[in-house]
Design a protein around this motif. Sequence first.
Motif, PDB file in Angstrom:
ATOM      1  N   ASP A   1      -6.327  -5.023  -2.753  1.00 24.17           N
ATOM      2  CA  ASP A   1      -7.553  -5.810  -2.869  1.00 24.17           C
ATOM      3  C   ASP A   1      -7.785  -6.291  -4.297  1.00 24.17           C
ATOM      4  O   ASP A   1      -8.426  -7.315  -4.518  1.00 24.17           O
ATOM      5  CB  ASP A   1      -8.754  -4.995  -2.391  1.00 24.17           C
ATOM      6  CG  ASP A   1      -8.672  -4.685  -0.901  1.00 24.17           C
ATOM      7  OD1 ASP A   1      -8.307  -5.599  -0.133  1.00 24.17           O
ATOM      8  OD2 ASP A   1      -8.946  -3.538  -0.517  1.00 24.17           O
ATOM      9  N   ARG A   2      -7.237  -5.544  -5.255  1.00 24.68           N
ATOM     10  CA  ARG A   2      -7.384  -5.924  -6.664  1.00 24.68           C
ATOM     11  C   ARG A   2      -6.087  -6.470  -7.250  1.00 24.68           C
ATOM     12  O   ARG A   2      -6.008  -6.715  -8.451  1.00 24.68           O
ATOM     13  CB  ARG A   2      -7.861  -4.722  -7.472  1.00 24.68           C
ATOM     14  CG  ARG A   2      -9.246  -4.227  -7.053  1.00 24.68           C
ATOM     15  CD  ARG A   2      -9.707  -3.070  -7.915  1.00 24.68           C
ATOM     16  NE  ARG A   2     -11.047  -2.618  -7.526  1.00 24.68           N
ATOM     17  CZ  ARG A   2     -11.698  -1.617  -8.100  1.00 24.68           C
ATOM     18  NH1 ARG A   2     -11.120  -0.950  -9.100  1.00 24.68           N
ATOM     19  NH2 ARG A   2     -12.900  -1.268  -7.690  1.00 24.68           N
TER      20      ARG A   2
ATOM     21  N   ASP B   1      -2.933  -1.382  -5.170  1.00 26.16           N
ATOM     22  CA  ASP B   1      -4.292  -1.730  -4.761  1.00 26.16           C
ATOM     23  C   ASP B   1      -4.247  -3.189  -4.321  1.00 26.16           C
ATOM     24  O   ASP B   1      -4.286  -4.105  -5.150  1.00 26.16           O
ATOM     25  CB  ASP B   1      -5.259  -1.543  -5.923  1.00 26.16           C
ATOM     26  CG  ASP B   1      -6.712  -1.778  -5.526  1.00 26.16           C
ATOM     27  OD1 ASP B   1      -6.955  -2.503  -4.541  1.00 26.16           O
ATOM     28  OD2 ASP B   1      -7.601  -1.249  -6.214  1.00 26.16           O
TER      29      ASP B   1
ATOM     30  N   SER C   1       0.828  -1.213   0.000  1.00 25.43           N
ATOM     31  CA  SER C   1       0.000   0.000   0.000  1.00 25.43           C
ATOM     32  C   SER C   1       0.858   1.256   0.000  1.00 25.43           C
ATOM     33  O   SER C   1       0.510   2.264  -0.634  1.00 25.43           O
ATOM     34  CB  SER C   1      -0.929  -0.001   1.217  1.00 25.43           C
ATOM     35  OG  SER C   1      -1.867  -1.061   1.143  1.00 25.43           O
TER      36      SER C   1
END
Length: 278
Positions: free
Chosen positions: A29-30, A27, A22
């Motif tokens: 989560d993707r 990203d 991060s």
Amino acid sequence: MARVVVVGDIGGHPAQLRAALSSLGADVDRYHLPEKVTVVQVGDLVDRGPDSRAVLALVRGYLENQPERWIQLAGNHEAQYLPGGTEFWPERLAGADADLLRSWWAEGRMRVAVAIRTADSEDLLVTHAGLTVGAWRELAEPPTAAIAARLLNERPQPLIFRGGEFGVDRAAGPFWAEAGWELHEPWLEFYAGGGFVPFGQVHGHSQPVRFADRTWRCPGRVRQRATVDWPARHVRVRVGGRVFTAIDPKHGRTGAAEWSPLILDGAELLTAHELPSL
């Protein structure tokens, strides 16, 4: 500007890996890295921390979504599940997780080494634990990091799995070499005897200093040539005009409160088709 980011040992801490990614603008989560960012992770994804499975799931997402931008190296904790490796960690991975590691190895998604060229045109060999002078000689003394990486990725056995025993092994392999006595000191002796150190290195696995109390765990002349970035948990040792950078943050059971990946702005990977022929 292109950026290569070398991430040290994670050791079963998904929160540490997510935070590091991060901070780069990923990203998580993707499973998407920023444009022109390539990650090299030096191995030891698993063990010690609270959730090795979650770490593997996160890495799998990047290997499937951006395989050209995530370079995964094997560490000794992964190697124990691979053909030729020896089991040593008492807390075993679940069968599906061990199978995942073996599939990455079989498919070439997990490597032994990679070569990087920095913005200053310095070539670096990146492995889990470092290439000892003894192992380098056994490889017929490759003159460049690119050639060394190619030879190591041919998975010569028993060389790559050598080490992990009691005592000092100056020919320990790139999964097991210990900073200080096995990696740095023999290279310093080689240089003092008139040898030429062919390239710099970046490695995880061990450190010549203990971060908890800032005590040194290496020969005196290694200490004399070392500089420490305490917040990042990086130790740079000058070896014959080259720099060997240790980036294992030593997360242990609880995770380091402060650490950083090694960020190389303007660097590039030397990919397989760019490696010179022997």
